[in-house]
Structures are given as C-alpha cells and as structure tokens.
Design an enzyme around this catalytic site. Structure first.
Site, PDB file in Angstrom:
ATOM      1  CG  ASN A 602      -1.910   1.078   1.287  1.00 52.82           C
ATOM      2  OD1 ASN A 602      -1.969   1.816   0.254  1.00 52.82           O
ATOM      3  ND2 ASN A 602      -2.523   1.405   2.581  1.00 52.82           N
ATOM      4  CB  SER A 603       3.157   2.671  -1.901  1.00 54.26           C
ATOM      5  OG  SER A 603       3.816   3.843  -2.044  1.00 54.26           O
ATOM      6  CG  LEU A 604      -0.307   7.705  -0.993  1.00 52.77           C
ATOM      7  CD1 LEU A 604      -0.429   9.169  -0.162  1.00 52.77           C
ATOM      8  CD2 LEU A 604      -1.717   7.496  -1.371  1.00 52.77           C
ATOM      9  NE  ARG A 607      -2.429   9.712  -7.134  1.00 49.31           N
ATOM     10  CZ  ARG A 607      -3.580   9.796  -7.097  1.00 49.31           C
ATOM     11  NH1 ARG A 607      -4.170   9.769  -8.174  1.00 49.31           N
ATOM     12  NH2 ARG A 607      -4.352   9.767  -6.033  1.00 49.31           N
ATOM     13  CB  CYS A 711       3.894  14.893  -0.091  1.00 47.17           C
ATOM     14  SG  CYS A 711       3.447  15.563   1.541  1.00 47.17           S
ATOM     15  CG  ASP A 713      -0.705  15.945  -4.733  1.00 50.49           C
ATOM     16  OD1 ASP A 713      -0.230  15.888  -3.663  1.00 50.49           O
ATOM     17  OD2 ASP A 713      -1.781  16.391  -4.633  1.00 50.49           O
TER      18      ASP A 713
END
Length: 789
Positions: A602-604, A607, A711, A713
């Site tokens: 699970n990591s942003l 994306r 953070c 983005d």
C-alpha cells in the site's frame, strides 16, 4: 309629461306593456303611449345593461386577476428557464465536431450528425477501429489517432460548409487512399460529393474539395474502375435517373458518361461476378414497393448497360429491418461474394448487416446473413457512432491488410424534431401547473370566462333559441365549460392555500413547474445531449483514466467507473488496487475495458508506477471520489493536447510564504495566482511523468511520500518544475465537482488541517531536494481558470 320617478327596473315588463295598450286605446293618448313605450324600453335596456355589466364585470375580473397572474408567472418561469440555459446549457453541444468549425458548418440537421471512421483488420470480419491499433503520430496531437477521422467540421474548415458526411467509398491508387463521401451542404441543404486524400493509410485526411455538385441531391458515390477508366455512380434519385460519370481529371473533375437507367434508384452498385455485371438497387417509387425493404437486380455485359431485369425482381420487398437496402460496396473474401445491407428497423440506417451470397444467377438469388464482427459502441450519444451506422466499404491493401471506412451517427433520425416536441410538451405542463397554482390561491376565478360557459343572458329571439336547440355541439361545449368552472371552488375547498398542507402543495407545484421549465428548455435549446470530444489540429485522440483505491471505497468506485467510462475519449480505466480483496472487471458497469492492477504494498507512489500496458500517451489521474461532467474532462484533455509538457488539472494550489506553506484554491484566488496542480485530478504525459517519478533522482522524494503517506502529487509538481524553467502547470475550471467520499464516509483526508500541515512539512523537504516553487506563479485568466475557451 313623463313616468313617475318610482317607475324603474322593479316595474314588471307586463305592467309597462299594459299601460301602453291602455293609453293607446284611449284614442287621445298617443303622446302618453309614446312616453310609456319609451319608459318600457328604458326598463328593458337598463335590465340588459345591468345583466351585461354583471357578465362583463365577471369577465373583466377574470381577465384582471387571471391573465395578469398568468403572465406574471410565465415571466418568472421564463426567467428561471433563461438562467438555467445560461448556467447549464451554455456551451453545450448542440452541434458536433467542436473545435474550429468553419462558418456555417455543422448546424444541427434533422437527418443526423453523421461522420466517418476508419477500421483495420486481418480480414473483413476482424475489423477494429483505428484507436485500437495504436496509430501513433508523434508530430501531431493524437496519441493515438481516434475515430472519427472525417467530420462535418473537417470539411467545413476546408472551406466547404457541411452539416454532416456519410456514405464513404474508398478508391485505392498506388500508396494513396481517396475517400469519396456525401456531404450535406449547409447552405443549399442538398447533398454533394466530397473527396479527401490520405497517404498514411487513413490516419489523417486532406480535404481536396467537392468532386460532384448537381442541381439535385447526390449521395452514395460508388466509384469503380473499368477498362482503365474511373467511373462514379452516385445516387441521384431526386432526378429520377441513375447516372454514371467518368473522371476527366481524377479526383475532382467528372463528366456525365451515360444515363444507365431512368428509374429513381437509391444506393446502387455494380459488380463483376462470374463474368457478368450485376446492378443492385432499390426503387421505392414503384407501386407496392416497401421503403427501405425493396431490392432489385439487373444484369448486363457492360457496367454501362443495357440492363436486363432479374427473373425474380424484386428479389426483396419486405420489412425494412431485413437489410434489403444496400449499405456499401460488396466485397469478395476467400472467393465468396458478400453484400452489405442496412437495417432500418428502429430508425433509418440503424446498423450494417452483411450477407453471404450463396446463389447469383439470371434466374436465382439467395443469400444468408453472417456476423460482421464489429463491436457495437456502448457510450450512447457520447460515441460518434453510438446511435447508428449504415454504410461500410471494405477493401484490401497491397500489404494484405484490410481497411474499411464506415459512417456513424450519435443521434437517431429526426432527433431534433423529437426533442422539440418533448420540449413543447414540458412547457405546456408548466402552463397547467401555473393555472392550478392560480386556482389554489384564488388569483384565477374561472378556467374559462363565464360568458363562454353560460347560455347568455336576457331575451333571445325565437330564431336564436331554435338554433341553440338544434346545435348540439354548442350546447355540449357550453355545458363542458360550465362544468370546468365548477373545478376552481372545489379545489380551493379541498386544499386551502393558507394551511400547512396547502403551502406544501404550492411549493411542490412550484418545484414541478421549475423542473418542467428546465426540462423543456433543455430539450429545445440543449442540443442532442451528447458530451462530445474536442478536436485539436483536426484530430481526435483518447486517454487512459487511472485511479487508486482500496476495498473500503467500492461504492465510490462503481459509480465512478459507470460515469466516466461513457466519456467520449476514455479508452481504458486502470484501477490501482492498494489494499484488500480486489474486485473483478466484470463487477463494474463499464463501457470501456477495466483493468485491475493489484499492488503488493500500500503506497501512494503506486499512482505513478510505470505501466507498459497503458496504450495512450495521455493519462488522467483522477481520484475515485471526484465526480465532474464528461465535458469538463474533455475540455481538460484538449488543453493537455495543446500543452502535453504540462500538468493540466482542475484543482489549483499556491505554495508561498517563509517557511513555505501549502495553500488551498481559495487562498490562491485571493492572491490571483497558483503554482501547483493537484494530480488527484490532472492529465499528465505517461511516458514523461512516470519515468520522471520513478527515476533515481526522485528516490528520496518517494521515500518521503511513503513516510508521510502523503505528498505524492506535490513531489510530481516539483519534479516537473525541476526539469524545465518554462511553465509546467495549467488550470482548467470545471463547471462543478462533487466529492462523493462525503456521502460514503470513506474520505482519505478527513482532517483537512492535519493534511495541510503534513503537506507544508513536505514542501520544506522537497524544496531542499529540487528547489522552491515559491518563485513561480501563474495568474488566473479573465474567466477565472487557466484556459480561455
């Protein structure tokens, strides 16, 4: 000398009459008799005057209170309709092919909004649209090129005003493709034959001009070669003849070669099969011929005739849905002849059907339908061929690959008339609602004026009474009007306006009137309801929609996919699954393919992970809890195509201050500028952005994103800014946007202050790594967004 002052309307007519007779009978009372008669006339006239005054008073009351109220209400509801049209319908797609349409072109037409697409395949039965074969043109705005490739807009921009293009036929000459088609002239409102040329197998088309223009409607430009000469046999049924033209200077100069048949044939073609020339066509003018369900065959030794009728003519005279009417060029595959027909059952030109010809002789004809293999579009009116497609021309290239051109329309035949009727019906509903409101509050006393409902007042002659007795219709109309006028007192007694129930009823009626008015305005002025793509440099393209989610946000995700999959330019939806048991693609109601990409952790950062299966250059990163219109998405996509080196998005932010602080859109607007775009709703170049984000220089930034679980983005904005000194972000203002996580309770950032505090901490770290954004700022333009439409 005169009557006593006491004589007035209270005196009976009988007494006045008796007095007159007595005076006259006295022999010397002529003068007195005259006075009595005068008095009697005064009594009668006064009685009539009072009666007429009563009715005129009642009628004028009805006029003053009723008509003025109605007119006032119509002003109110009309104003609401105008405001609705300005807010909701301004810029709506009443026309099609948006973006640089020539003057006078692409006007809404009752015949439809036809355009032309290109398909490829290994055989005529494995055809795929151009966007699925990934035709890349890095020197243009299309990554990849998408259908339609020829529209009314492309023809109009070339200087030939057109409302639609249809009936495409290909002619192959060495390495060039020539496309002949019907173009509906928006000035003369008749069909002409246009021609375009492509040197890249149909990816782009140069409009050459009008090849044939007659004084009557032309369509279906069947082009063929015979003995080294190029011929065209267009439909000209308005002239009542079937004509063949020969090219003098191909492709724009033609001369009438011969009138081959004096019949108003529609959609005819000639083919050489088994050494004999066969002419297929439909004559709908014949006695007993069924329109769009009739087909005849002739044969000859030459394509110019003379023609002899087939023994079983008409070979079809049946239901219009059976495909009897021709729908394009016949083709031969593996030695078998196939005929293309059009199904006109639901609406004219609903779909193309293909028939395998089993027997074709001078005495017999037999064919059987076979599947074409082209998938039906699922995006409805947002697809260029979402409502119907009725013409196909398939030919084999020198490479062995098959190419086809097909026309398509997003609306059924007569759609604008249908919408106008529905709009008028909605406005009529508003009239009914207004009258009911007037009756409830007492502003409208009668439904019809009272002198329309009564049988009149005062005495009527015997002739009038006899006419009224004999005229039953008049009696019935008056009786009906009288019964209508019993309704107002009843409704006022049933629902009193000054009670709670009465006020609630009035509010519901007013809301119903507003809804009906907006619906009516939408039908009449709102266009065909499609949220169409925007052309750029004469072409269309597609993008991949990418979102990141987990198992607690399934409700948001299902609604999200159902909505956005029907946007015109969406090619595929990629769901980055970060946590929990993933759904299957079949669990979604989607008009495009859905791919679930399950991530091991699970990591942003997931994306922006490199994805070799993404087939488009443009990727729209859009959070699964953001809902906005397809039109806003399409506008943003056009801006990205103008500036693919930038992040194009819908949520601006301003990074400023010392120490740096993360500021929301409201703050950015108050300071008249922004320098960052949230990538939770933004277009990026998948090749550049993903490589940049996963490059070695961004390793420390990615670690920080995992540390804060925030953070990502912000990091991408810094990476873009670090790569160039020119502008890196662009803002497009959406008409509206809804955060659906507020309804589901699955919001990722519930504490806004804490969320902004973490992002401010990230700013200081990223500024040390990649330089500050504070020195950059771009102003909002006059419309309040980053793009002037």
């Amino acid at each position: 000398m005169g009557l006593s002052p006491q004589v007035g309307p209270a005196s009976s007519g009988k007494e006045a009459a008796n007095g007159g007779v007595a005076a006259g009978g006295g022999g010397g009372g002529g003068a007195s008799g005259g006075r009595c008669c005068d008095s009697s006339m005064k009594c009668w006239c006064r009685w009539r005057c009072e009666k007429d005054y009563y009715h005129s008073y009642r009628s004028s009351t009805w006029f003053n209170s009723g008509v003025v109220f109605l007119m006032g209400c119509f002003v109110v509801f009309g104003s609401i309709g105008m405001v609705y049209a300005w807010l909701a319908l301004m810029g709506s797609s009443g026309c099609y092919g948006r973006g640089g349409v020539g003057v006078g072109g692409c006007e809404e037409d009752g015949e439809g909004s036809w355009s032309i697409g290109v398909f490829y395949g290994d055989s005529p039965f494995s055809l795929k649209p151009i966007e699925t074969v990934n035709v890349w043109r890095d020197q243009t705005s299309a990554w990849p090129v998408a259908n339609p490739v020829v529209t009314c807009a492309s023809v109009s921009d070339a200087g030939f005003p057109s409302n639609f293009v249809a009936d495409p036929f290909l002619y192959l000459q060495e390495d060039a493709l020539y496309l002949f088609f019907e173009t509906k002239n928006s000035v003369t409102m008749q069909g002409d034959i246009g021609v375009a040329k492509s040197v890249d197998n149909g990816a782009t088309w140069e409009q050459l001009g009008i090849a044939l223009d007659e004084d009557w409607h032309l369509s279906y430009p069947y082009v063929f070669n015979h003995n080294g000469q190029i011929y065209m046999m267009p439909e000209g049924s308005g002239k009542g003849q079937l004509r063949v033209y020969r090219a003098l200077n191909f492709p724009l100069q033609w001369k009438l070669e011969k009138i081959v048949m004096r019949k108003p044939l529609v959609d005819s073609f000639v083919i050489n099969y088994d050494g004999i020339f066969w002419l297929f066509g439909s004559d709908h003018s014949g006695f007993g011929a069924r329109k769009n369900g009739q087909l005849e065959i002739w044969y000859s030794d030459s394509p110019l005739g003379p023609w002899k009728p087939h023994k079983k003519n008409p070979v079809y005279n049946t239901d219009k849905s059976t495909g009897a009417r021709n729908g394009g060029r016949p083709f031969v595959h593996d030695g078998i002849l196939y005929r293309v027909g059009q199904d006109c059952g639901e609406t004219y030109g609903r779909r193309v059907r293909v028939f395998k010809v089993e027997v074709l002789t001078k005495d017999e004809f037999r064919e059987v339908e076979v599947p074409l293999g082209i998938d039906e579009p699922k995006k409805g009116r947002n697809a260029w061929n979402g409502a119907r497609h009725h013409h196909l021309d398939v030919q084999r290239l020198s490479s062995g690959e098959w190419i086809a051109v097909m026309d398509g329309d997003r609306v059924p035949s007569g759609d604008n008339v249908h919408r106008f009727i529905l709009g008028c019906a909605s406005v009529a509903g508003v009239v009914v609602v207004v009258i009911v409101i007037g009756l409830l509050i007492g502003a409208v006393k009668f439904i019809v004026p009272i002198n329309w409902a009564s049988y009149g007042s005062g005495k009527r002659t015997s002739a009038i009474l006899a006419w009224e007795r004999s005229n039953h219709l008049s009696s019935k109309v008056r009786r009906f009007c009288g019964r209508l006028n019993r309704f107002p007192p009843f409704i006022r007694s049933w629902a009193r306006a000054n009670t709670c129930c009465g006020k609630l009823l009035l509010a519901l009626l007013f809301g119903t009137g507003v809804a009906l008015m907006c619906t009516g305005v939408g039908y009449i002025y709102g266009g065909n309801g499609a949220e169409e793509p925007y052309r750029f440099e004469g072409q269309y393209s597609q993008f991949t929609l990418l979102t990141m989610t987990y198992d607690a946000r399934i409700w948001n995700l299902k609604m999200y996919i159902k909505h956005y999959s029907r946007c015109s330019s969406v090619k595929e939806i990629v769901v980055v699954w970060n946590k929990g048991v993933p759904l299957k693609p079949s669990d979604f109601d989607s008009a495009v393919p859905v791919r679930i990409r399950v991530e091991p952790e699970n990591s942003l950062n997931n994306r922006f992970k490199m994805d070799p299966f993404i087939k488009t250059r443009a990727v729209l990163e859009l959070d699964d809890d953001i809902m906005m219109t397809c039109d806003d998405i399409e506008r943003g996509f056009k801006v990205w195509r103008e500036h693919p080196e930038r992040i194009i998005g819908f949520y601006p932010r301003l990074i400023s201050g010392n120490p740096l602080r993360y500021r929301p859109e409201k703050f950015a607007r108050s300071h008249h500028g922004y320098n960052m775009i949230l990538t939770g709703a933004a277009f990026v170049d998948s090749q550049f952005a993903f490589r940049k984000y996963w490059g070695s220089e961004a390793k420390a930034g990615r670690d920080l994103v995992d540390h804060f679980f925030n953070c990502e983005d912000v990091l991408l904005n810094y990476l873009y800014a670090n790569s160039t000194s020119s502008r890196t972000v662009e803002y497009v203002k959406p008409a509206w946007a809804i955060d659906t996580s507020k309804f589901s309770g699955a919001a990722i950032s519930k504490d806004t202050r804490a969320h902004y505090r973490i992002r401010s901490n990230c700013l200081a770290k990223f500024a040390q790594m990649y330089g500050s954004l504070a020195g950059r700022m771009w102003e909002f333009n006059s419309r309040g967004d980053g793009w002037d439409v």
